[in-house]
Design an enzyme around this catalytic site. Structure first.
Site, PDB file in Angstrom:
ATOM      1  N   ASP A  35       0.698  -1.224   0.031  1.00  0.00           N
ATOM      2  CA  ASP A  35       0.068  -0.124  -0.055  1.00  0.00           C
ATOM      3  C   ASP A  35       0.844   1.135   0.037  1.00  0.00           C
ATOM      4  O   ASP A  35       2.213   1.157  -0.346  1.00  0.00           O
ATOM      5  CB  ASP A  35      -1.107   0.015   1.197  1.00  0.00           C
ATOM      6  N   LYS A  56      -4.457   2.951  -1.695  1.00  0.00           N
ATOM      7  CA  LYS A  56      -5.247   3.867  -2.181  1.00  0.00           C
ATOM      8  C   LYS A  56      -4.912   4.257  -3.633  1.00  0.00           C
ATOM      9  O   LYS A  56      -3.875   4.145  -3.855  1.00  0.00           O
ATOM     10  CB  LYS A  56      -5.506   5.045  -1.414  1.00  0.00           C
ATOM     11  N   MET A 171      -2.151   7.319  13.822  1.00  0.00           N
ATOM     12  CA  MET A 171      -3.531   7.729  12.723  1.00  0.00           C
ATOM     13  C   MET A 171      -4.579   8.704  13.639  1.00  0.00           C
ATOM     14  O   MET A 171      -5.720   8.394  13.480  1.00  0.00           O
ATOM     15  CB  MET A 171      -4.025   6.413  12.427  1.00  0.00           C
TER      16      MET A 171
END
Length: 255
Positions: A35, A56, A171
């Site tokens: 990723d 993504k 995050m």
């Protein structure tokens, strides 16, 4: 014969912090499922004919976890050596546990290759010790981005406030207002030092410092964006005493 899937942690983003084993497996892999979290400095070094993006895409498209799980099994059953490359450590908020269970349920052999987690590396390269004999003997790692399908948060901010230890939130840039307020409501002092580390170990790393009361204003003023982590606790203030002597002190810093 069924191939092997390697759940590999690439570390916080600096290629020099990758393990020797991670580099060897990447060089030997038939396919690398990655990723965006390893960061451009590492992704740019991957063999072009072996890499497969499962993160993504432009325009907001995202590869589902279900697709990634199926792809690992498909490739292994073709006899391929598969590296599932993740940022940080695969078992620290990296969904490595879910992928390991899926592989085991489908009779696919796998190996976990630990990586340096940004939860430790980010504070370290910023001059912030997570534990310090004069400040705290405990540290808690918390995700600021829980599964949105949960009915309620599994994080007990009141209990964390009571421990008196260092809190590291991964995050958690977007949810910063919510959990700083939760800690304030739980009784943690408003002047508790807070540091926000953006893109830890990357060339454009930034550190923004404030307090539990001012952290949101600092984030907004300095435009701190993901990937970033939050360090909450008195250890965050020790950075001021060592920063001038850090070898990486050329990074952009905001107090």
């Amino acid at each position: 014969m069924t191939g092997t899937v390697y759940l590999v942690g690439s570390g916080p983003g600096d290629p020099d912090l990758m393990t020797v084993k991670a580099r060897r497996l990447i060089e030997e892999a038939d396919v690398i499922l990655h990723d965006k979290l390893p960061g451009p400095a590492i992704l740019d070094q991957l063999p072009a004919d072996a890499r497969e993006d499962v993160g993504k895409r432009a325009g907001g498209e995202r590869t589902s976890q279900e697709h990634t799980n199926r792809r690992m099994v498909e490739l292994a059953r073709e006899g391929k050596s598969v590296v599932r490359l993740k940022g940080g450590d695969p078992f620290v908020f990296g969904r490595g546990g879910e992928e390991a269970e899926y592989l085991a349920a489908h009779d696919v052999p796998f190996e976990v290759v630990p990586g340096v987690t940004s939860a430790v590396a980010g504070p370290g390269v910023s001059g912030i010790p997570l534990t310090h004999r004069e400040h705290t003997s405990s540290v808690s790692f918390v995700t600021g981005h829980e599964d949105p399908t949960k009915d309620e948060s599994a994080v007990d901010w009141e209990a964390l406030a009571a421990t008196g230890g260092t809190i590291v939130v991964l995050m958690g840039v977007g949810k910063l207002p919510a959990y700083t307020q939760a800690l304030l409501d739980a009784g943690l002092a408003a002047d508790t030092p807070v540091a926000l580390v953006e893109r830890a170990t990357w060339p454009d790393q930034r550190v923004a410092c404030g307090t539990l009361e001012t952290a949101v204003d600092v984030r907004d003023r300095e435009e701190i964006e993901p990937p970033a982590l939050t360090i909450i606790g008195t250890v965050a203030a020790t950075r001021e005493r060592v920063f001038d002597y850090l070898r990486n002190s050329t990074q952009e810093v905001h107090q």
